[in-house]
Design an enzyme around this catalytic site. Structure first.
Site, PDB file in Angstrom:
ATOM      1  N   SER A   1       0.850  -1.187   0.000  1.00 61.15           N
ATOM      2  CA  SER A   1       0.000   0.000   0.000  1.00 61.15           C
ATOM      3  C   SER A   1       0.890   1.244   0.000  1.00 61.15           C
ATOM      4  CB  SER A   1      -0.961  -0.041   1.191  1.00 61.15           C
ATOM      5  OG  SER A   1      -1.995   0.902   1.034  1.00 61.15           O
TER       6      SER A   1
ATOM      7  N   GLU B   1      -9.204  -4.503  -4.495  1.00 63.97           N
ATOM      8  CA  GLU B   1      -8.646  -3.710  -3.411  1.00 63.97           C
ATOM      9  C   GLU B   1      -9.700  -2.906  -2.642  1.00 63.97           C
ATOM     10  OE1 GLU B   1      -5.395  -3.424  -2.609  1.00 63.97           O
ATOM     11  OE2 GLU B   1      -4.267  -4.151  -4.334  1.00 63.97           O
TER      12      GLU B   1
ATOM     13  N   HIS C   1      -8.125  -5.254  -0.165  1.00 66.40           N
ATOM     14  CA  HIS C   1      -6.857  -4.610   0.177  1.00 66.40           C
ATOM     15  C   HIS C   1      -6.288  -5.230   1.441  1.00 66.40           C
ATOM     16  CE1 HIS C   1      -3.960  -1.425  -0.145  1.00 66.40           C
ATOM     17  NE2 HIS C   1      -4.292  -0.850   0.996  1.00 66.40           N
TER      18      HIS C   1
END
Length: 497
Positions: A184, A316, A405
């Protein structure tokens, strides 16, 4: 076990799993007092033996474990710039070992290197020394000030990598075989450092999971600071900002601009259409340390000799959308995409690519592509003949029903037994995926090749991690968004098809 570092002796903890953990080793002086809003200062030598048996203080001051996928503990204290080292307890006969340096995510404003999902036991078991690092978050790390160095968080990353270069051999690691890895915002950090001249030579391979570079312009950073200063009634300078209690400054940053679910589908879609600009703090293009966007750096050939592994989860940003799918009712996917900002051609192409899914699923996939996945075919194309490997994590959580995610992180670290994994993934997540994914990262750390065909110049060769190969599309939908974004931003470097 006691190890000698450049600043002094440290004592680690032997663990029953056959590894030794050295926790909370400071690589810099506490970034408070005279060091607030300054470049990081290397840690001065200490006397005696430093007890490195507990995690150090974290730059994250607010516990976010209850609202994020990854458990992210906050630990109080001022000595927040630390490294944690995990190594084999015994000589495996193959040293010196490759090194994996992990940069955590959290949107550049949150996250913790003390997460149990970043425990390096499995890497140490497989002959990889791993290091997790902390860095200044939010305004302290990335806010522009006229009398302070820009990109203090980036400078923290670099100093931590210099600590690894100078000290990791004492832990059995090879300073000439370092893989920089992050997820991320951490994945975005990897890509930023790949293109920062000052970071070159500090790592030899790179892996970016769901990388989210923000590429904030200098003017944008200044405007943000002036806005925060106005909210606080301050002058935009270091001494004034340092006078504000830390909690008050964190609140004034107002960093959480995530779209709020609503029963008004059109209003929610309009919020989602602005999600690309959600992150207001992160690496700033100052033309000095960070000399351009990640794409510009790659196009200029920076990092071209560094093998790169890139990937993302397929959905995600889809978890919220899946949980509120009824909101979109009879709205067609194409209509929803037009409200999100896609033109007719893109909406038609994307709808066809995602045919068979609900409108909520298409919207979630589109926002996922816009925020994260579109970067991957772009980066592959810009790197041309450089060695690049791509993966697609498509396994769906039994809890959320999507490959959301952060879901891939416990598979990379092979920590499926952690209780929070079942909270997110459901009971009995497939160990065979962890074996495959963790094994790929171990191979990449050792050899620079994760074990499948590279994607040099295009995205034709994409490795999937799933129990059902039919779920992978090789980033087909992301390529539609990537090309549309390139055209909209007048780039002169096309995506290869």
């Amino acid at each position: 076990m006691i190890v000698t570092t450049t600043a002094g002796l440290v004592r680690g903890t032997p663990r029953q799993d056959g590894t030794i953990a050295f926790l909370g080793i400071p690589y810099a002086e506490p970034p408070y007092g005279k060091n607030r809003f300054r470049a990081p200062v290397p840690k001065a030598p200490w006397k005696g033996i430093l007890d490195a048996t507990r995690f150090g203080a974290t730059p994250q001051r607010k516990a976010l474990a209850e609202v994020t996928t990854i458990p992210e503990p906050s630990i109080p204290g001022n000595s927040t710039l630390n490294v944690n080292v995990f190594k084999p307890a015994r000589d495996l006969g193959e040293g010196p070992y490759p090194v994996l340096v992990w940069i955590h995510g959290g949107g550049y404003v949150a996250g913790s290197p003390a997460s149990p999902w970043y425990d390096g036991a499995a890497f140490a078991r497989d002959g990889v020394v791993s290091v997790t690092i902390s860095y200044r978050l939010g305004f302290d790390g990335f806010g522009w000030l006229p009398d302070a160095p820009n990109n203090r968080g980036v400078l923290d990353w670099i100093l931590a990598l210099e600590w690894v270069r100078d000290n990791i051999a004492a832990f059995g690691g090879d300073p000439g075989n370092v893989t920089l890895c992050g997820q991320s915002a951490g994945g975005g950090a990897v890509m930023t450092l790949l293109t920062v001249p000052r970071a070159q030579g500090l790592f030899h391979k790179a892996a970016s999971l769901s990388g989210a570079p923000v590429d904030i312009s200098l003017n944008g950073a200044k405007d943000y600071t002036f806005g925060v200063a106005e909210r606080l009634g301050l002058e935009a300078e270091s001494r004034a900002f340092a006078s504000v209690p830390e909690e008050e400054l964190i609140q004034a940053q107002n960093w959480s601009r995530a779209p709020v679910p609503t029963q008004d589908a059109v209003a929610w879609l309009r919020q989602l259409g602005e999600v690309e600009g959600m992150l207001r703090l992160g690496p700033v293009i100052d033309a000095q340390l960070v000399q351009g966007t990640v794409a510009e750096g790659l196009a200029a050939g920076r990092g071209k000799d560094v093998p790169l592994l890139v990937g993302a989860t397929q959905e995600e940003f889809s978890r919220l959308l899946a949980a509120h799918s009824d909101t979109f009712g009879a709205m067609s996917a194409r209509e929803a995409l037009r409200i999100l900002g896609a033109d007719d051609a893109v909406a038609s192409a994307y709808s066809a690519c995602a045919a068979g899914n609900t409108t909520a699923a298409v919207v979630g996939r589109y926002v996922s592509d816009m925020m994260f996945r579109r970067h991957i075919p772009r980066w592959i194309s810009l790197r041309g003949g450089s060695l690049t490997w791509a993966y697609d994590f498509t396994w769906k959580s039994a809890v959320s029903g999507v490959s959301e995610h952060c879901l891939d992180v416990p598979f990379v670290f092979d920590v499926l037994s952690d209780p929070d994994v079942s909270r997110v993934a459901g009971p009995n997540p497939p160990q065979e995926i962890a074996d495959a994914m963790h094994g790929a990262f171990v191979r990449f750390a050792w050899t620079g090749d994760p074990g499948w065909a590279n994607a040099t110049g295009d995205a034709a060769h994409v490795h999937y991690f799933d129990t059902d190969p039919a779920r992978s599309d090789g980033y087909a939908s992301a390529r539609i968004v990537s090309e549309a974004h390139r055209i909209a931003h007048s780039s002169d470097v096309p995506i290869q098809t």
